[in-house]
Design an enzyme around this catalytic site. Sequence first.
Site, PDB file in Angstrom:
ATOM      1  N   ASP A 149      -3.830   9.872 -19.795  1.00 57.65           N
ATOM      2  CA  ASP A 149      -3.707   8.719 -20.058  1.00 57.65           C
ATOM      3  C   ASP A 149      -4.489   7.838 -19.231  1.00 57.65           C
ATOM      4  OD1 ASP A 149      -2.048   8.262 -22.103  1.00 57.65           O
ATOM      5  OD2 ASP A 149      -0.316   7.720 -20.863  1.00 57.65           O
ATOM      6  N   ASP A 460      12.537   9.169 -20.043  1.00 55.10           N
ATOM      7  CA  ASP A 460      13.285  10.756 -20.090  1.00 55.10           C
ATOM      8  C   ASP A 460      14.630  10.110 -19.962  1.00 55.10           C
ATOM      9  OD1 ASP A 460      13.127   9.141 -17.547  1.00 55.10           O
ATOM     10  OD2 ASP A 460      12.737  10.936 -16.456  1.00 55.10           O
TER      11      ASP A 460
HETATM   12  O1  LIG Z   1       1.279   5.740 -18.719  1.00 56.74           O
HETATM   13  C1  LIG Z   1       1.534   6.714 -18.146  1.00 56.74           C
HETATM   14  C2  LIG Z   1       2.401   6.763 -16.988  1.00 56.74           C
HETATM   15  C3  LIG Z   1       2.659   7.897 -16.367  1.00 56.74           C
HETATM   16  N1  LIG Z   1       2.700   9.035 -16.856  1.00 56.74           N
HETATM   17  C4  LIG Z   1       2.709  10.453 -16.646  1.00 56.74           C
HETATM   18  O2  LIG Z   1       4.032  10.397 -16.300  1.00 56.74           O
HETATM   19  C5  LIG Z   1       4.485  11.236 -15.256  1.00 56.74           C
HETATM   20  C6  LIG Z   1       5.429  10.785 -14.224  1.00 56.74           C
HETATM   21  O3  LIG Z   1       4.823   9.736 -13.483  1.00 56.74           O
HETATM   22  P1  LIG Z   1       5.138   9.515 -11.954  1.00 56.74           P
HETATM   23  O4  LIG Z   1       4.271   8.389 -11.545  1.00 56.74           O
HETATM   24  O5  LIG Z   1       4.911  10.901 -11.146  1.00 56.74           O
HETATM   25  O6  LIG Z   1       6.357   9.002 -11.973  1.00 56.74           O
HETATM   26  P2  LIG Z   1       8.043   9.358 -11.371  1.00 56.74           P
HETATM   27  O7  LIG Z   1       8.470   8.135 -10.974  1.00 56.74           O
HETATM   28  O8  LIG Z   1       7.579  10.472 -10.428  1.00 56.74           O
HETATM   29  O9  LIG Z   1       8.546  10.261 -12.465  1.00 56.74           O
HETATM   30  C7  LIG Z   1       9.965  10.526 -12.916  1.00 56.74           C
HETATM   31  O10 LIG Z   1      10.150   9.145 -13.448  1.00 56.74           O
HETATM   32  C8  LIG Z   1       9.674   9.057 -14.944  1.00 56.74           C
HETATM   33  C9  LIG Z   1      10.253   7.875 -15.481  1.00 56.74           C
HETATM   34  O11 LIG Z   1       9.929   6.727 -14.596  1.00 56.74           O
HETATM   35  C10 LIG Z   1       9.521  10.348 -15.673  1.00 56.74           C
HETATM   36  O12 LIG Z   1       8.861  10.171 -16.799  1.00 56.74           O
HETATM   37  C11 LIG Z   1       9.356  11.462 -14.957  1.00 56.74           C
HETATM   38  O13 LIG Z   1       9.146  12.858 -15.600  1.00 56.74           O
HETATM   39  C12 LIG Z   1      10.167  11.692 -13.532  1.00 56.74           C
HETATM   40  O14 LIG Z   1       9.576  12.710 -13.037  1.00 56.74           O
HETATM   41  C13 LIG Z   1       3.039  11.630 -14.628  1.00 56.74           C
HETATM   42  O15 LIG Z   1       2.662  13.036 -14.867  1.00 56.74           O
HETATM   43  C14 LIG Z   1       2.244  10.650 -15.307  1.00 56.74           C
HETATM   44  O16 LIG Z   1       0.675  11.099 -15.163  1.00 56.74           O
HETATM   45  C15 LIG Z   1       1.714   9.245 -18.165  1.00 56.74           C
HETATM   46  O17 LIG Z   1       1.205  10.069 -18.817  1.00 56.74           O
HETATM   47  N2  LIG Z   1       1.245   7.814 -18.892  1.00 56.74           N
END
Ligand SMILES: O=c1ccn([C@@H]2O[C@H](COP(=O)(O)OP(=O)(O)O[C@H]3O[C@H](CO)[C@@H](O)[C@H](O)[C@H]3O)[C@@H](O)[C@H]2O)c(=O)[nH]1
Length: 747
Positions: A149, A460
Amino acid sequence: MEGGSPTQRELKAHPLHSFQVEPRAYFNRVHSLVYICAILGLFYHRLLQLFHCTTFSSFSVFLTMLLSEAVLAFMWLTTFSCRWRPSRRQAFPENLSKLIKDEDLPSLDVFICTADPYKEPPINVVNTALSVMAFDYPTEKISVYVSDDGGSELTLFAFMEGAKFARHWLPFCRENGIEERCPEAYFRSTEGSRRRGDKIKALYEDMKDKVEKVMETGKVSLDQVTSDEEREAIKKWTDGFTRKNHPTVIQVLVESSKDVDVSGHKLPNLIYVSREKRTTSPHHFKAGALNVLVRVSGVMSNAPVVLTLDCDMYSNDPQAPRRALCYLLDPQKASKLAFVQFPQRYQGINRYDTYASELKRLFIINPMGMDGLKGTGYVGTGCFFNRHSFYGGPSSSSSSFSPPPPLDVPDYKCNGTMNGCMIRSDSVLKVAHKVAGCNFEHGTSWGSKMGFRYGSLVEDYFTGYRLHCEGWESVFCHPEKAAFLGDIPICLDDALSQNKRWCVGLLEVGFSKYSPLTFGTTRISLLMGLCYAHLAFWGLWSIPMAAYGFLPQLALLNQFQLFPKVSDPWFYLYVYLFIGAYGQDLFDFLVAGGSIQWWWSDQRMWMIRGITSYLFGLIEFTLNQIGFSATGFNVTSKVIDDEQDKHYKQGIFEFGVPSPLFVPLVMVATINLIAFVVGLAGALMHWNIEDMFVQLFISGFVVVNSWPIYEAMVLRKDKGSMPIETTIKSAFLAGLLYLLAYFTFRI
Ligand SMILES: O=c1ccn([C@@H]2O[C@H](COP(=O)(O)OP(=O)(O)O[C@H]3O[C@H](CO)[C@@H](O)[C@H](O)[C@H]3O)[C@@H](O)[C@H]2O)c(=O)[nH]1
Ligand SMILES: [Mn+2]
């Protein structure tokens, strides 16, 4: 299933999994009942107090307390549903191979999401991909799709290099029986670090150097890529190409039916996808990215099993797919089973778990509770889906795991299986580009009834919840050895901002027409609905937290009594309410394998989040609702800053940035300290300590928990200390609050 399911007799001889309700379920039920009675007692007592109020100010103070306690009671009731039937499962992957031959195993599509090369270093994303390409699973059945993305040539370049390294890495793991399949983790381990000077280590370092070089310049120049095909791909990054506005880029980096590793074995498919982005079209963040992958993979490999991973979650157990299949292939479960969720677990947590990053309640304790009902929620990563679940409710007719239907795309003739056509063929690529376009979803059910659901920042949680509402079930697979390991935020601001985003996303569901309280309790079951409600209303914690963080203390400073005195029998009710809740929390934590020290950090972070992430989350959500602002998905940084890392390892809190989130934190810490000192001195000198005991105790408890904040405000001088502007701002606001209280308590 591709080769026919095992029969009942075979399953009896070689069970694939077991299930057991934890004995503590019965204790939990009894204790909950007693606790509910105590809560009723509390309300009775508070109402009595309200009736006896003589002034408007005391009435409003007691009313605030009552409302805060009502929120606490509501949250308690919802945790109670997660404690009703905690259960434990075990999978027996060794039996799977006795029942199903390797060639009959279903194929597997793995989705890895990344969104920003500067927050999510591409070399780490490559490591995650390599770790799953090296799963202990027939390689020709694996396809790895990377969604970028960030739309970055840097990430694509890293994957071009990664694909070349995979040709060495996979045979290396196979031939040497390496358990640790993530290269970075392997070379960091004791075994791997002995490989200094080895060929494989040199190849890895070489790849890493190349990737780091392009990261430094921020651009890939055409002489850094070797083949014509690669050059053509990189040329797509023209001047008008930005992360928010660009055409689809799909690059097949490894094609299983053609490409082999250095020892002549087949390799898994590896496909880079950066979906089309236009500023005029909503892209729905990660959920949108995943739906594109569902469709692109539907065109290319269409595997019946799909694993979703965040870019930092590398595989720590090559057996993980076989564990998941113990459930997905069980004919008794298969037709209703939407997904098998492994808990999120992390590497590099320090000795104290300073920021409660383990999130034991969220990722282990509550999922065990939901697993005893209809199954745990989806947590975004480490989850194996039955592809059918993306297309609608469970079918009542089929009793076994069946291959998914081909993707429904107008004018699309290819049959959607790997055997059907080559994935690099023009016809397949053409359709793949079409389904990755930003207009493809217009007028379709994607995001509403199909695929990952839109409408919440926690796609999720929302998707898992909606699947349960449709009648699907799920399984929580929690083996001792972590199946996947991810990164944690190592500074307080990152940790709190992440929680704030979750909080906003959860409230979006909580107050929507799909609210778990109304929709969930009626569609799934009362208890499941309450489990989901517990999460959805996280933001509400901030109400009692803010009330308990300020009111008893301000009242203490003005010698206003909020709780019964020690000699009053009602006093014991409050003691029990406190010890009962805290004790049960500690008990749950210890039973789930936690230590007292980590629990202490956990409860501290809970309070910190309460008046920061949850409070700001609740405010932000309210502003969004009335149209003042809109929240985006702010990706959590996975980059390690050396100084922050040093502090984290020592267990020192990292403030550093003048974040608005720290303001209420410093206010609470300051007011509690003053209240405690003044209250104690006053009690010792002229008033009776027993009248104000509870308020003194609360202030003392907050003071003990706030120790790192005082340190950061006064004692520390390093970069991670509290910015002086935050301290000044907070002190000013605390002063205002004190004045307000002074006049309120005196009218
Ligand atoms: O527009 C976007 C935004 C994020 N991501 C991906 O989403 C994942 C999770 O993003 P991260 O910044 O690591 O968020 P976290 O808060 O750590 O993630 C938790 O919370 C998210 C929901 O807010 C879930 O999607 C994740 O699986 C969960 O691990 C990463 O691999 C990002 O690359 C995308 O692909 N597109
Ligand atoms: Mn993350």
